[in-house]
Design an enzyme around this catalytic site. Structure first.
Site, PDB file in Angstrom:
ATOM      1  N   PRO A 114     -28.374 -10.974 -51.763  1.00  0.00           N
ATOM      2  CA  PRO A 114     -27.242 -10.105 -51.400  1.00  0.00           C
ATOM      3  C   PRO A 114     -27.702  -8.847 -50.676  1.00  0.00           C
ATOM      4  O   PRO A 114     -26.906  -8.193 -50.007  1.00  0.00           O
ATOM      5  CB  PRO A 114     -26.585  -9.761 -52.746  1.00  0.00           C
ATOM      6  CG  PRO A 114     -27.523 -10.199 -53.806  1.00  0.00           C
ATOM      7  CD  PRO A 114     -28.479 -11.182 -53.219  1.00  0.00           C
ATOM      8  N   GLU A 141     -33.132 -11.775 -61.242  1.00  0.00           N
ATOM      9  CA  GLU A 141     -32.934 -10.599 -60.386  1.00  0.00           C
ATOM     10  C   GLU A 141     -33.614 -10.760 -59.026  1.00  0.00           C
ATOM     11  O   GLU A 141     -33.689  -9.814 -58.244  1.00  0.00           O
ATOM     12  CB  GLU A 141     -33.457  -9.341 -61.075  1.00  0.00           C
ATOM     13  CG  GLU A 141     -32.683  -8.945 -62.328  1.00  0.00           C
ATOM     14  CD  GLU A 141     -31.178  -8.865 -62.089  1.00  0.00           C
ATOM     15  OE1 GLU A 141     -30.773  -8.308 -61.059  1.00  0.00           O
ATOM     16  OE2 GLU A 141     -30.427  -9.396 -62.924  1.00  0.00           O
ATOM     17  N   ARG A 183     -24.134 -28.043 -38.425  1.00  0.00           N
ATOM     18  CA  ARG A 183     -23.035 -28.447 -37.530  1.00  0.00           C
ATOM     19  C   ARG A 183     -23.231 -27.932 -36.103  1.00  0.00           C
ATOM     20  O   ARG A 183     -22.533 -28.346 -35.193  1.00  0.00           O
ATOM     21  CB  ARG A 183     -21.664 -28.066 -38.102  1.00  0.00           C
ATOM     22  CG  ARG A 183     -21.368 -26.606 -38.168  1.00  0.00           C
ATOM     23  CD  ARG A 183     -20.112 -26.353 -38.989  1.00  0.00           C
ATOM     24  NE  ARG A 183     -18.872 -26.761 -38.337  1.00  0.00           N
ATOM     25  CZ  ARG A 183     -18.275 -26.086 -37.371  1.00  0.00           C
ATOM     26  NH1 ARG A 183     -18.802 -24.975 -36.917  1.00  0.00           N
ATOM     27  NH2 ARG A 183     -17.138 -26.523 -36.849  1.00  0.00           N
ATOM     28  N   ASP A 198     -14.122 -22.261 -32.356  1.00  0.00           N
ATOM     29  CA  ASP A 198     -14.219 -21.791 -33.738  1.00  0.00           C
ATOM     30  C   ASP A 198     -14.101 -20.272 -33.809  1.00  0.00           C
ATOM     31  O   ASP A 198     -14.460 -19.575 -32.868  1.00  0.00           O
ATOM     32  CB  ASP A 198     -15.593 -22.131 -34.339  1.00  0.00           C
ATOM     33  CG  ASP A 198     -15.690 -23.576 -34.782  1.00  0.00           C
ATOM     34  OD1 ASP A 198     -14.638 -24.229 -34.884  1.00  0.00           O
ATOM     35  OD2 ASP A 198     -16.825 -24.023 -35.013  1.00  0.00           O
TER      36      ASP A 198
END
Ligand code: SAM
Length: 296
Positions: A114, A141, A183, A198
């Site tokens: 993150p 962590e 993709r 897209d």
């Protein structure tokens, strides 16, 4: 493309056998190798974590198993690619390939976290251009920092976040990234044009979300498909779709609207933006909404 994933939950990556990615694997467009991090532990409990230096809650992934795992993945992958005659298309090892040497091939190491840079369509596109990716999804962590620092001396490293929230582990992030990358690989999508329109598609206006889509029947539960889509008039349909994309982006992602440049729009499009309450602010060099103006 070769993909290696080192994880303590290889079974979490089962979805890589399904649908688009599964088919790409079956066709040989993707060569996926899953590795159990615990194979590189040396104690009877197969320990991969320990308490954090400096104290605090949670556990941290130990450097030794990760170091050994990455060594093994690098060696195995380089050998396999060389045997396939693909060596020339991998990334050259960081700091290698002195004059006259044949560069050792290394993967780009993708570390889901993150605290990484946002994983965007642009990054997916960039990674789709590599021939070998290795993923290091963590648990607890995260991984002892020295593993990432040492890896960066040997191969390109990308620390990437799939969004502003915290998952329990990086495996889901790997699934997200592999699917987004796969993709984009040539021949993986049936229709090569499919990702042209897209949301976030690179091009003149990457900061645009795709508008609504419809299929048969033309009327369903009293709701009709917008007439223009039945008109067969390609120019009008393209314009309508673009205007819908403007409205949707404004409604859901005003942060993207703030990046739009006036020059990206023709006269009719600017009229459509004006109907949506968007005005170009010369001084600030961005579009402002009527709501912006009211607030001030
Ligand atoms: N303490 C870490 C922090 O706040 O940055 C979060 C650790 S999280 C519980 C465990 C692992 O899940 C991370 O090391 C990463 O591999 C994965 N992960 C969690 N959220 C993620 C996200 N938004 N993007 C990518 N990976 C994520």
């Amino acid at each position: 493309m070769r993909i290696d994933v080192v994880t303590i939950f290889p079974e979490y990556l089962e979805p890589l056998n399904v649908s688009l990615v599964g088919k790409a694997r079956a066709r040989g467009q993707l060569d996926v190798h899953l590795h159990d991090l615990r194979s590189w532990t040396t104690d009877v409990h197969r320990t991969v974590d320990d308490t954090p230096y400096g104290g605090g809650p949670g556990m941290v992934m130990k450097p030794e198993p990760w170091g050994a795992a990455l060594d093994a993945v690098l060696a195995e992958g380089a050998e396999a690619l060389a045997a396939d005659g693909d060596a020339a298309v991998g990334d050259a090892a960081v700091g290698d390939a002195a004059d006259g040497d044949v560069a050792v091939q290394v993967p780009t190491l993708v570390v889901p976290t993150p605290s990484g840079r946002p994983f965007t369509q642009e990054l997916a596109q960039e990674l789709a251009g590599r021939s070998w990716l290795a993923f290091a999804p963590a648990r607890y962590e995260g991984i002892d920092r020295r593993v990432i620092e040492e890896a960066a001396t040997r191969m390109p490293v990308v620390e990437a976040s799939i969004g502003d929230y915290v998952l329990a582990g990086g495996e889901v992030a790997v699934l997200v990234m592999v699917e987004a990358i796969a993709r984009l690989l040539p021949g993986v999508l049936g229709n090569a044009e499919s990702h042209r329109d897209d949301s976030f598609a690179p091009g003149a206006m990457a900061d645009l979300l795709e508008g609504p889509v419809y299929t048969k029947p033309a009327e369903w539960r009293g709701r009709e498909v917008p007439e223009v889509l039945l008109s067969g008039h390609h120019g009008k349909i393209a314009r309508w779709r673009r205007e819908q994309a403007f409205a949707r982006t404004l409604a859901h992602r005003p942060d993207l609207v703030a990046r739009w440049q006036q020059g990206a729009f023709d006269k009719k499009e600017r009229e459509a933006l004006s109907v949506l309450g968007l005005r170009w602010d010369e001084e600030q060099g961005r579009f402002r909404t009527t709501a912006d103006a009211v607030e001030e």
